[in-house]
Design an enzyme around this catalytic site. Structure first.
Site, PDB file in Angstrom:
ATOM      1  N   TYR A 146       0.812  -1.214   0.000  1.00 24.56           N
ATOM      2  CA  TYR A 146       0.000   0.000   0.000  1.00 24.56           C
ATOM      3  C   TYR A 146       0.849   1.269   0.000  1.00 24.56           C
ATOM      4  O   TYR A 146       0.335   2.364  -0.234  1.00 24.56           O
ATOM      5  CB  TYR A 146      -0.950   0.028   1.213  1.00 24.56           C
ATOM      6  CG  TYR A 146      -1.984  -1.077   1.239  1.00 24.56           C
ATOM      7  CD1 TYR A 146      -2.134  -1.957   0.173  1.00 24.56           C
ATOM      8  CD2 TYR A 146      -2.814  -1.249   2.332  1.00 24.56           C
ATOM      9  CE1 TYR A 146      -3.076  -2.976   0.206  1.00 24.56           C
ATOM     10  CE2 TYR A 146      -3.759  -2.258   2.367  1.00 24.56           C
ATOM     11  CZ  TYR A 146      -3.880  -3.130   1.309  1.00 24.56           C
ATOM     12  OH  TYR A 146      -4.818  -4.132   1.349  1.00 24.56           O
ATOM     13  N   LYS A 195       4.139 -15.229   2.588  1.00 20.53           N
ATOM     14  CA  LYS A 195       4.060 -16.031   1.356  1.00 20.53           C
ATOM     15  C   LYS A 195       5.509 -16.313   0.936  1.00 20.53           C
ATOM     16  O   LYS A 195       5.962 -15.955  -0.160  1.00 20.53           O
ATOM     17  CB  LYS A 195       3.268 -15.244   0.285  1.00 20.53           C
ATOM     18  CG  LYS A 195       2.923 -16.054  -0.954  1.00 20.53           C
ATOM     19  CD  LYS A 195       1.844 -17.092  -0.731  1.00 20.53           C
ATOM     20  CE  LYS A 195       1.635 -17.930  -1.985  1.00 20.53           C
ATOM     21  NZ  LYS A 195       0.731 -19.075  -1.790  1.00 20.53           N
ATOM     22  N   ASP A 227      -2.199 -18.279   2.292  1.00 20.30           N
ATOM     23  CA  ASP A 227      -3.374 -18.968   1.726  1.00 20.30           C
ATOM     24  C   ASP A 227      -3.879 -20.029   2.707  1.00 20.30           C
ATOM     25  O   ASP A 227      -5.081 -20.177   2.934  1.00 20.30           O
ATOM     26  CB  ASP A 227      -3.076 -19.557   0.332  1.00 20.30           C
ATOM     27  CG  ASP A 227      -1.700 -20.179   0.205  1.00 20.30           C
ATOM     28  OD1 ASP A 227      -0.920 -20.158   1.189  1.00 20.30           O
ATOM     29  OD2 ASP A 227      -1.381 -20.708  -0.880  1.00 20.30           O
ATOM     30  N   ASP A 251      -4.881  -6.865   6.109  1.00 16.51           N
ATOM     31  CA  ASP A 251      -6.117  -6.202   5.695  1.00 16.51           C
ATOM     32  C   ASP A 251      -7.148  -7.268   5.295  1.00 16.51           C
ATOM     33  O   ASP A 251      -8.301  -7.274   5.746  1.00 16.51           O
ATOM     34  CB  ASP A 251      -5.794  -5.280   4.505  1.00 16.51           C
ATOM     35  CG  ASP A 251      -6.947  -4.369   4.123  1.00 16.51           C
ATOM     36  OD1 ASP A 251      -7.968  -4.374   4.816  1.00 16.51           O
ATOM     37  OD2 ASP A 251      -6.819  -3.658   3.110  1.00 16.51           O
ATOM     38  N   ASP A 255     -10.638  -8.834   7.615  1.00 19.36           N
ATOM     39  CA  ASP A 255     -12.042  -8.861   7.175  1.00 19.36           C
ATOM     40  C   ASP A 255     -12.583 -10.292   7.250  1.00 19.36           C
ATOM     41  O   ASP A 255     -13.730 -10.519   7.650  1.00 19.36           O
ATOM     42  CB  ASP A 255     -12.186  -8.343   5.732  1.00 19.36           C
ATOM     43  CG  ASP A 255     -12.583  -6.861   5.684  1.00 19.36           C
ATOM     44  OD1 ASP A 255     -12.104  -6.090   6.537  1.00 19.36           O
ATOM     45  OD2 ASP A 255     -13.375  -6.477   4.792  1.00 19.36           O
TER      46      ASP A 255
HETATM   47  C1  LIG Z   1      -7.644   2.117   2.569  1.00 15.95           C
HETATM   48  C2  LIG Z   1      -7.621   0.727   3.104  1.00 15.95           C
HETATM   49  C3  LIG Z   1      -6.231   0.200   3.230  1.00 15.95           C
HETATM   50  C4  LIG Z   1      -8.336   0.668   4.408  1.00 15.95           C
HETATM   51  C5  LIG Z   1      -8.616  -0.706   4.874  1.00 15.95           C
HETATM   52  O1  LIG Z   1      -9.200  -1.513   4.181  1.00 15.95           O
HETATM   53  C6  LIG Z   1      -8.219  -1.110   6.199  1.00 15.95           C
HETATM   54  O2  LIG Z   1      -7.427  -0.436   6.858  1.00 15.95           O
HETATM   55  O3  LIG Z   1      -8.675  -2.181   6.647  1.00 15.95           O
HETATM   56 MG   LIG Z   2      -9.671  -3.346   5.210  1.00 20.26          MG
END
Ligand SMILES: CC(C)CC(=O)C(=O)O
Ligand SMILES: [Mg+2]
Ligand SMILES: NC(=O)C1=CN([C@@H]2O[C@H](COP(=O)(O)OP(=O)(O)OC[C@H]3O[C@@H](n4cnc5c(N)ncnc54)[C@H](O)[C@@H]3O)[C@@H](O)[C@H]2O)C=CC1
Length: 361
Positions: A146, A195, A227, A251, A255
């Site tokens: 990023y 990885k 993975d 990240d 999620d």
């Molecule tokens: C702009 C993204 C890197 C933000 C994100 O998805 C996060 O920090 O979880």
């Molecule tokens: Mg995120």
């Protein structure tokens, strides 16, 4: 004591969920004799609307003067929001990345906690989740893909896009040390996720993590390929204590982990630097699909505020009180729509904040 909290309400559901977290903070202050003063700061879409850019230098300077920052998520719907007509460096997400870098918030803690009361909202088989679980994702936040150089070039009429993933030893060591320090206070296990069967950056990651692990002989360390980790999180989440990983893997895995805790609306997040300062925000985004409806789950933001009390202000009792109030409200069967299950009572964002405040009496 008085603490100065920077408040970034953000975009989409951001203002709705931050409002509830501020309410809960004030309640904790009242109950334990502290006061919080709030400094309103703009980031992301709200800053674009006000100043034409997602983060101003003035906001960074004012943020530095705060003891900690509480934030709702930023960003909008890329299909419909005018913010996404701007070049990428001027969009909401660029502001978020910039503030993380400016404030050196390299350590991102995301606690994946399945409350026993939410087992019904977890899609995993009951035998995998009985009694709940609790692992901590330690995500590196200011390096990797990023923050690498990126460009898009046209060669012979063909567009090619480049993103680069770099990590140096220092960046890896400091996040690894954080992970081992935290593991030492927990169940003494670090799973380092990479990885390394493909990427040079992951091979360096592995080498440095092994060096750091030698300094923590009391902490068990294992390597896991990303993975496989994605699969293990849904196969057997109880195996994890601290999951240490780089920016993009963290990240994505966070999620995923949020869904085994019931919802992205449950996953808190703390972004820390080398000092007591931190930025506290829910792990999810601005949820444009439900913004303005009063149905977003504010618990991740409220639990992030509890992390702020714990990590930035050393107010453990106060943080416990918030976490216990959340558990009580869930035990009593109150749910926002994202964690709703049969036999429970569905309530909205504001009602959830109110109930949590009431349980802190
Ligand atoms: C702009 C993204 C890197 C933000 C994100 O998805 C996060 O920090 O979880
Ligand atoms: Mg995120
Ligand atoms: N830290 C941040 O500020 C982040 C910002 N974003 C931004 O958010 C915007 C939307 O991104 P998406 O990919 O749609 O991810 P998202 O996390 O905003 O939403 C994904 C799904 O989860 C639901 N959801 C998220 N938070 C919820 C909550 N508190 N309660 C109930 N449901 C919730 C949404 O309704 C949606 O269905 C984008 O502009 C993105 O860049 C995304 C992730 C993190």
């Amino acid at each position: 004591m008085n603490f100065k909290v920077g408040v970034i309400r953000g975009d989409g559901i951001g203002p709705e969920i931050v409002e509830e977290a501020v309410k809960v903070l004030n309640k904790a202050g009242e109950a334990f004799g502290h006061t919080f003063s709030y400094e309103e700061l703009l980031l992301g879409g709200a800053s674009i609307d006000a100043h034409g850019i997602p983060l101003t230098e003035e906001t960074v300077a004012r943020a530095r003067e705060c003891d900690a920052i509480l934030m709702g998520s930023i960003g909008g719907d890329a299909k419909t929001s005018p913010w996404y007509q701007l070049e990428p460096s001027k969009r909401p997400e660029a502001g978020l990345l910039k503030i993380r870098k400016e404030l050196n918030l390299f350590a991102n803690l995301r606690p994946a906690v399945l409350y026993e009361e939410l087992e019904g909202a977890c899609p995993l088989k009951p035998e995998l989740t009985q009694g709940g679980f609790d692992f901590m994702i330690m995500r590196e936040l200011t390096g990797g893909l990023y923050f690498g150089e990126r460009k898009t070039v046209e060669e012979n009429g063909v567009l090619t896009a480049y993103d680069s993933l770099t990590y140096n030893e220092k960046e890896i060591r400091r996040i690894a040390v954080r992970a081992f320090d935290i593991a030492r206070k927990r169940r003494k296990k670090v799973t380092s996720v990479d990885k390394a069967n493909v990427l040079d950056s992951s091979r360096l990651w592995r080498k440095v993590v092994e060096e750091v692990a030698k300094e923590y002989p009391d902490v068990e360390m294992e390597h896991m390929l990303v993975d496989n980790c994605a699969m293990q999180i849904v196969k057997n989440p109880k195996q994890f204590d601290v999951v240490l990983t780089e920016n993009m893997f963290g990240d994505i895995l966070s999620d995923e982990a949020s869904m085994v805790t019931g919802s992205i609306g449950m996953l808190a997040s703390a972004s820390l630097n080398d000092t007591k300062f931190g930025l506290y925000e829910p792990s999810g985004g601005s949820a444009p699909d439900i913004a303005g409806k009063g149905i977003a789950n504010p618990i991740a933001t409220i639990l992030s505020a509890a992390m702020m009390l714990r990590f930035s202000f050393d107010l453990d009792k106060e943080a416990d009180a918030i976490e216990n109030a959340v558990a009580k409200v869930l035990k009593e069967g109150y749910r926002t729509i994202d964690i709703m299950s049969e036999g429970c009572t569905q309530i909205g964002t504001k009602e959830m904040g109110d109930k949590i405040c009431e349980r802190m009496q």
